[in-house]
Scaffold this active site. Sequence first.
Site, PDB file in Angstrom:
ATOM      1  CD  GLU A  37      -8.575  -4.395   2.025  1.00  0.00           C
ATOM      2  OE1 GLU A  37      -7.620  -5.074   2.454  1.00  0.00           O
ATOM      3  OE2 GLU A  37      -8.641  -3.145   2.139  1.00  0.00           O
ATOM      4  N   PRO A  39     -20.078  -1.400   2.924  1.00  0.00           N
ATOM      5  CG  PRO A  39     -21.124  -1.963   0.929  1.00  0.00           C
ATOM      6  CD  PRO A  39     -20.471  -2.576   2.132  1.00  0.00           C
ATOM      7  CG  HIS A  47      -9.355  -6.276   7.262  1.00  0.00           C
ATOM      8  ND1 HIS A  47      -8.791  -5.097   6.821  1.00  0.00           N
ATOM      9  CD2 HIS A  47      -9.131  -7.171   6.282  1.00  0.00           C
ATOM     10  CE1 HIS A  47      -8.265  -5.281   5.627  1.00  0.00           C
ATOM     11  NE2 HIS A  47      -8.471  -6.537   5.276  1.00  0.00           N
ATOM     12  N   GLY A  76      -5.065  -0.875  13.780  1.00  0.00           N
ATOM     13  CA  GLY A  76      -6.097   0.018  13.282  1.00  0.00           C
ATOM     14  C   GLY A  76      -5.690   1.475  13.353  1.00  0.00           C
ATOM     15  CE1 TYR A 118       0.902   0.372   7.942  1.00  0.00           C
ATOM     16  CE2 TYR A 118       1.885  -1.178   9.489  1.00  0.00           C
ATOM     17  CZ  TYR A 118       0.792  -0.474   9.028  1.00  0.00           C
ATOM     18  OH  TYR A 118      -0.424  -0.620   9.659  1.00  0.00           O
ATOM     19  CE  LYS A 140       2.988  -6.060  12.647  1.00  0.00           C
ATOM     20  NZ  LYS A 140       2.197  -5.054  11.869  1.00  0.00           N
TER      21      LYS A 140
END
Length: 599
Positions: free
Chosen positions: A22, A26, A84, A115, A156, A177
């Site tokens: 991942e 920048p 993402h 998010g 999670y 989901k």
Amino acid sequence: MKITDKLEKHQEKSAKPTFSFEYFVPKTTQGVQNLYDRMDRMYETSFPQFVDITWNAGGGMLSQLSTDLVATSQSVLGLETCMHLTCTNMPVSEIDDALQRAYESGCENILALRGDPPLNSKEWTPVEGGFRYAKDLVKYIREKYGDHFGIGVAGYPEGHPEDNDDRDKLVEYLKEKVDAGADFIITQMFYNADIFIKWCEAVRAAGVSVPIIPGIMPITTYAAFLRRAQWCEINVPDEFMKKLDAVKDNDQTVREIGTDLLVSMCQKLLDSGFVNHLHIYTMNLEKAPIMILERLGLLPTDKDVSDAAVAVLPWRKSLNPQRRKEEVRPIFWKKRPYSYVARTSQWAVDEFPNGRFGDSSSPAFGDLDLCGSSLIRQSGKKSLELWSRPKTVEDIARLVIRYLERDLNCLPWCDVALNNEVDVILEDLISLNQNLIITINSQPQLNGIKSSDPVFGWGPKDGYVYQKQYLEFLLPKEKLYKLQDSLKDNTMLTYFAVDYEGNLTTNHPDDYKANAVTWGIFPGREVLQPTVVEKISFLAWKEEFYHILQEWKLNFQNNQIQESVVLLDHLIGDYVLVNIVDNDFVSIDNKMLKLLHEI
């Protein structure tokens, strides 16, 4: 290809675990350019199954950076990329724009996230007309694009800061989901393998069968380790704290011990039977992720590297669907894939007929605007750091020699590092530059090398590949007449030479449009000719090359480095850009080198 399909395909051939990287976007233009180089290098070193790019929450230009990075990764670097996409500050119109850009670039994987709250907000709230939950975003993507995208969602194992006390509820949310259309799960970072394994048991018991991919965060410094663990509110085993706290003031030792701790954790995960793929949060760093993979034994073996080195074509093929027929490129952009893809990004699918390079006269081909405002991929400050302040042609020659000796990874006209292909002519190239013939691009001759060769091979197995020796260089104008006289009646050494004003001289036959300089012969199919030299594309490259010199000169002007300005004016006004092809690819006599030394 969808991530789930890619992982399944690999597991049909090998039980060896796989991994992915991942990257985040920048904040500076130079940082973006450096990240492209790092992504490319890390791919060549380790061959991840895919990379993913985080989303710049906030919409507008920030979000566009994410889609730009995804498009470049897919189209130019040829890397399987997952984008993402979050609901934070994202009305449906901006979500539609992001999905459309991903679709057009060939991206087939989305990580759909709710998010985090915006930086200046303690509480997450949806924007007007936006989505509240990740499951709503998953449903929307499925409704709008069907099965085109493989969709991932976040898991999670140690709870979410907003629902940390109810782990069962979080598993229910995860199942919702997946039921909405998600294909795989990538988890939050963690350091406690036992908690993760128990969570996997609960997820499977809830009826969720899609792949679970653990998110692995390397440990690079003690401060960063603590900050990330506290921010994500994750459990840190006593062993981690004891070993790292003892060496917290020594960053190198922290990274060494942290790597060993993570390697043990990852091995426990792989042995659990719940996972066979690791997703590494690189934080845009290279060393720490590679150390973890090396100690786990997951980096490619010599055989893996050899197999992977045998590419479909001698240049990495784009994953953009609009370029699926492309099998030929002009050799002038061999070391500038970014600008070449940008130049031809607007070509229609039928402008790569049967994979042949038949439309270099397309208006899109010569349009420098497609490359953006700058053709030098380094910032002005970085340019000075890399290439200093050359004052003489000898200084330019020394820069090229440093590149040939791999002391530099790029030059103003060359985006990519030197490959091993030129090692067989390396001494000749250095010698030419020592004699102030500034080399720009080159390839050695090949006569029937096996297509499986790890350095030169490409294409299907059991074939043979061929190359004509090719050299592109800068030559002083006063020496051009010697070149013309020497090659006037030469049918084996063909050349093009052009100056800044566009004055072209050549001995290339007028009735031949393109000269194949690389080709391959394979069982059961026609000859493939993936790189060519031809007039129209050379003139387009001439415009780009001299524009690069003008940009380099402008940087010296802006920094009031007058001697370098004078030098660049000299190169632009008093030199010609030349390419020569030695069509006698079976000869062992280096006629090209002899000719140039005589000149």
